[in-house]
Design a protein around this motif. Structure first.
Motif, PDB file in Angstrom:
ATOM      1  N   LEU A   1       8.211  -0.748   4.436  1.00 22.54           N
ATOM      2  CA  LEU A   1       7.227  -0.620   3.361  1.00 22.54           C
ATOM      3  C   LEU A   1       5.807  -0.839   3.881  1.00 22.54           C
ATOM      4  CD1 LEU A   1       9.060  -2.455   0.452  1.00 22.54           C
ATOM      5  CD2 LEU A   1       8.610  -0.016   0.655  1.00 22.54           C
ATOM      6  N   LEU A   2       5.628  -1.840   4.717  1.00 21.18           N
ATOM      7  CA  LEU A   2       4.302  -2.150   5.245  1.00 21.18           C
ATOM      8  C   LEU A   2       3.742  -0.985   6.060  1.00 21.18           C
ATOM      9  CD1 LEU A   2       2.133  -4.375   5.611  1.00 21.18           C
ATOM     10  CD2 LEU A   2       3.303  -4.971   7.714  1.00 21.18           C
ATOM     11  N   TYR A   3       4.515  -0.474   6.989  1.00 23.65           N
ATOM     12  CA  TYR A   3       4.033   0.624   7.825  1.00 23.65           C
ATOM     13  C   TYR A   3       4.007   1.941   7.063  1.00 23.65           C
ATOM     14  CZ  TYR A   3       3.678  -2.192  11.964  1.00 23.65           C
ATOM     15  OH  TYR A   3       3.287  -3.140  12.869  1.00 23.65           O
ATOM     16  N   GLY A   4       4.921   2.124   6.128  1.00 29.79           N
ATOM     17  CA  GLY A   4       4.909   3.346   5.321  1.00 29.79           C
ATOM     18  C   GLY A   4       3.641   3.468   4.500  1.00 29.79           C
ATOM     19  N   ILE A   5       3.208   2.361   3.917  1.00 28.70           N
ATOM     20  CA  ILE A   5       1.967   2.373   3.143  1.00 28.70           C
ATOM     21  C   ILE A   5       0.765   2.365   4.067  1.00 28.70           C
ATOM     22  CG2 ILE A   5       0.549   1.029   1.546  1.00 28.70           C
ATOM     23  CD1 ILE A   5       3.127   0.184   0.166  1.00 28.70           C
ATOM     24  N   GLY A   6       0.861   1.653   5.180  1.00 24.65           N
ATOM     25  CA  GLY A   6      -0.269   1.546   6.102  1.00 24.65           C
ATOM     26  C   GLY A   6      -0.677   2.869   6.707  1.00 24.65           C
ATOM     27  N   PHE A   7       0.267   3.742   6.953  1.00 21.14           N
ATOM     28  CA  PHE A   7      -0.041   5.021   7.570  1.00 21.14           C
ATOM     29  C   PHE A   7       0.132   6.183   6.601  1.00 21.14           C
ATOM     30  CE2 PHE A   7       1.158   2.369  11.268  1.00 21.14           C
ATOM     31  CZ  PHE A   7      -0.076   2.379  11.887  1.00 21.14           C
ATOM     32  N   ALA A   8       0.128   5.890   5.307  1.00 24.48           N
ATOM     33  CA  ALA A   8       0.253   6.945   4.304  1.00 24.48           C
ATOM     34  C   ALA A   8      -1.002   7.804   4.292  1.00 24.48           C
ATOM     35  CB  ALA A   8       0.485   6.336   2.923  1.00 24.48           C
TER      36      ALA A   8
END
Length: 60
Positions: A32-39
């Motif tokens: 979730l953290l990286y998915g949102i961070g690089f969205a």
């Protein structure tokens, strides 16, 4: 009518079950953290912007 409720606490889990649960929680959280961070959608990026910076996550 008389009903009883049983709850499963963490004390009832074995060490391997605790490690598996902790590992899965970590993987879901990092996804979730990286998915949102690089969205690429700026609404997602800006929605979590301040909390990411508070945690030291470089997002730009």
């Amino acid at each position: 009518m008389n009903t009883t409720v049983q709850t499963a606490g963490i004390a009832g889990l074995s060490i391997s079950q605790r490690l598996i649960a902790g590992g899965l929680a970590f993987l879901i959280g990092m996804t979730l953290l990286y998915g949102i961070g690089f969205a690429s959608d700026m609404r997602l990026h800006n929605g979590a912007h301040d909390s990411r910076h508070a945690l030291g996550f470089p997002c730009h």
